[in-house]
Design a protein around this motif. Structure first.
Motif, PDB file in Angstrom:
ATOM      1  N   VAL A 181      40.618  41.761  65.707  1.00 27.92           N
ATOM      2  CA  VAL A 181      39.833  40.560  66.003  1.00 27.92           C
ATOM      3  C   VAL A 181      39.812  39.632  64.798  1.00 27.92           C
ATOM      4  O   VAL A 181      39.930  38.409  64.932  1.00 27.92           O
ATOM      5  CB  VAL A 181      38.406  40.959  66.452  1.00 27.92           C
ATOM      6  N   ARG A 182      39.685  40.182  63.607  1.00 33.21           N
ATOM      7  CA  ARG A 182      39.619  39.361  62.396  1.00 33.21           C
ATOM      8  C   ARG A 182      40.902  38.563  62.197  1.00 33.21           C
ATOM      9  O   ARG A 182      40.873  37.384  61.904  1.00 33.21           O
ATOM     10  CB  ARG A 182      39.366  40.260  61.172  1.00 33.21           C
ATOM     11  N   GLU A 219      47.937  39.325  68.655  1.00 28.05           N
ATOM     12  CA  GLU A 219      48.131  39.802  70.032  1.00 28.05           C
ATOM     13  C   GLU A 219      48.517  41.274  70.071  1.00 28.05           C
ATOM     14  O   GLU A 219      47.953  42.053  70.832  1.00 28.05           O
ATOM     15  CB  GLU A 219      49.229  38.998  70.719  1.00 28.05           C
ATOM     16  N   GLY A 272      45.799  43.562  69.227  1.00 30.16           N
ATOM     17  CA  GLY A 272      44.899  43.701  70.373  1.00 30.16           C
ATOM     18  C   GLY A 272      45.438  44.661  71.412  1.00 30.16           C
ATOM     19  O   GLY A 272      44.708  45.475  71.968  1.00 30.16           O
ATOM     20  N   GLY A 309      36.995  42.117  75.809  1.00 34.99           N
ATOM     21  CA  GLY A 309      36.727  41.166  74.742  1.00 34.99           C
ATOM     22  C   GLY A 309      37.916  40.983  73.811  1.00 34.99           C
ATOM     23  O   GLY A 309      38.256  39.860  73.422  1.00 34.99           O
ATOM     24  N   VAL A 310      38.577  42.082  73.454  1.00 29.39           N
ATOM     25  CA  VAL A 310      39.737  42.002  72.560  1.00 29.39           C
ATOM     26  C   VAL A 310      40.881  41.254  73.237  1.00 29.39           C
ATOM     27  O   VAL A 310      41.535  40.409  72.620  1.00 29.39           O
ATOM     28  CB  VAL A 310      40.180  43.419  72.115  1.00 29.39           C
ATOM     29  N   ARG A 320      43.221  38.159  64.578  1.00 29.55           N
ATOM     30  CA  ARG A 320      43.549  37.557  65.877  1.00 29.55           C
ATOM     31  C   ARG A 320      45.032  37.726  66.215  1.00 29.55           C
ATOM     32  O   ARG A 320      45.741  36.775  66.495  1.00 29.55           O
ATOM     33  CB  ARG A 320      43.144  36.098  65.878  1.00 29.55           C
ATOM     34  N   TYR A 327      39.966  37.520  73.359  1.00 30.82           N
ATOM     35  CA  TYR A 327      39.898  36.883  72.046  1.00 30.82           C
ATOM     36  C   TYR A 327      41.261  36.784  71.373  1.00 30.82           C
ATOM     37  O   TYR A 327      41.551  35.814  70.675  1.00 30.82           O
ATOM     38  CB  TYR A 327      38.925  37.634  71.132  1.00 30.82           C
ATOM     39  N   THR A 328      42.113  37.782  71.555  1.00 26.98           N
ATOM     40  CA  THR A 328      43.406  37.767  70.878  1.00 26.98           C
ATOM     41  C   THR A 328      44.505  37.152  71.730  1.00 26.98           C
ATOM     42  O   THR A 328      45.652  37.098  71.283  1.00 26.98           O
ATOM     43  CB  THR A 328      43.828  39.186  70.451  1.00 26.98           C
ATOM     44  N   THR A 346      39.790  47.726  65.780  1.00 27.53           N
ATOM     45  CA  THR A 346      39.345  46.604  66.612  1.00 27.53           C
ATOM     46  C   THR A 346      38.860  45.463  65.741  1.00 27.53           C
ATOM     47  O   THR A 346      39.189  44.295  65.990  1.00 27.53           O
ATOM     48  CB  THR A 346      38.229  47.061  67.568  1.00 27.53           C
ATOM     49  N   ALA A 347      38.098  45.781  64.714  1.00 28.95           N
ATOM     50  CA  ALA A 347      37.608  44.744  63.807  1.00 28.95           C
ATOM     51  C   ALA A 347      38.768  44.026  63.122  1.00 28.95           C
ATOM     52  O   ALA A 347      38.754  42.791  62.984  1.00 28.95           O
ATOM     53  CB  ALA A 347      36.668  45.355  62.774  1.00 28.95           C
TER      54      ALA A 347
END
Length: 133
Positions: free
Chosen positions: A63-64, A68, A71, A120-121, A66, A124-125, A59-60
């Motif tokens: 997100v780092r 798709e 995610g 959230g993922v 970004r 954000y992605t 997950t990190a």
């Protein structure tokens, strides 16, 4: 095994305790000290499993960078982990007996955290919208 048969088997195991009942907590949680597990205790226990630790790392990374598809892979992983770790992945009756005995807590908090991470993922992605012209 159908849902009705599973419920009847679980009900029979709860109504008629057997010698195997006492060994459930020894099998599920060998280091259990006898106190009732809360939702927070179960959350901490499930977050220490190797699968969830791997998902936190993935997950990190998703997100780092970004990405798709990263995610999407993480959301599928969290869904699978939630299914397998919360007792609905094949050992339904054993987890229920563990909850009755007190060595397994409610997985509701873990499920809520996993859902929040997935939302959230995804948000954000998600691809950015270009300005409308």
């Amino acid at each position: 095994m159908g849902p009705v048969r599973r419920r009847l088997t679980t009900a029979a195991a709860l109504v008629f305790p057997a010698p195997a009942w006492a060994e459930v907590c020894e099998d599920l949680r060998p280091n259990w000290d006898g106190t009732m597990m809360s939702g927070m205790d179960e959350l901490l226990h499930l977050f220490q499993t190797p699968l969830v630790l791997l998902l936190v790392l993935a997950t990190a990374l998703a997100v780092r960078f970004r990405r798709e598809w990263g995610g999407v892979a993480v959301v599928v992983g969290w869904s699978l982990a939630t299914f397998l770790l919360t007792g609905t992945g094949g050992s339904y009756g054993i987890m229920d007996i563990g909850r009755v005995e007190g060595c397994v807590g409610s997985p509701a908090l873990f499920i809520a955290v996993a859902v929040a991470v997935c939302i959230g993922v995804v948000l954000y992605t998600a691809p950015r919208q270009r300005g409308k012209e």
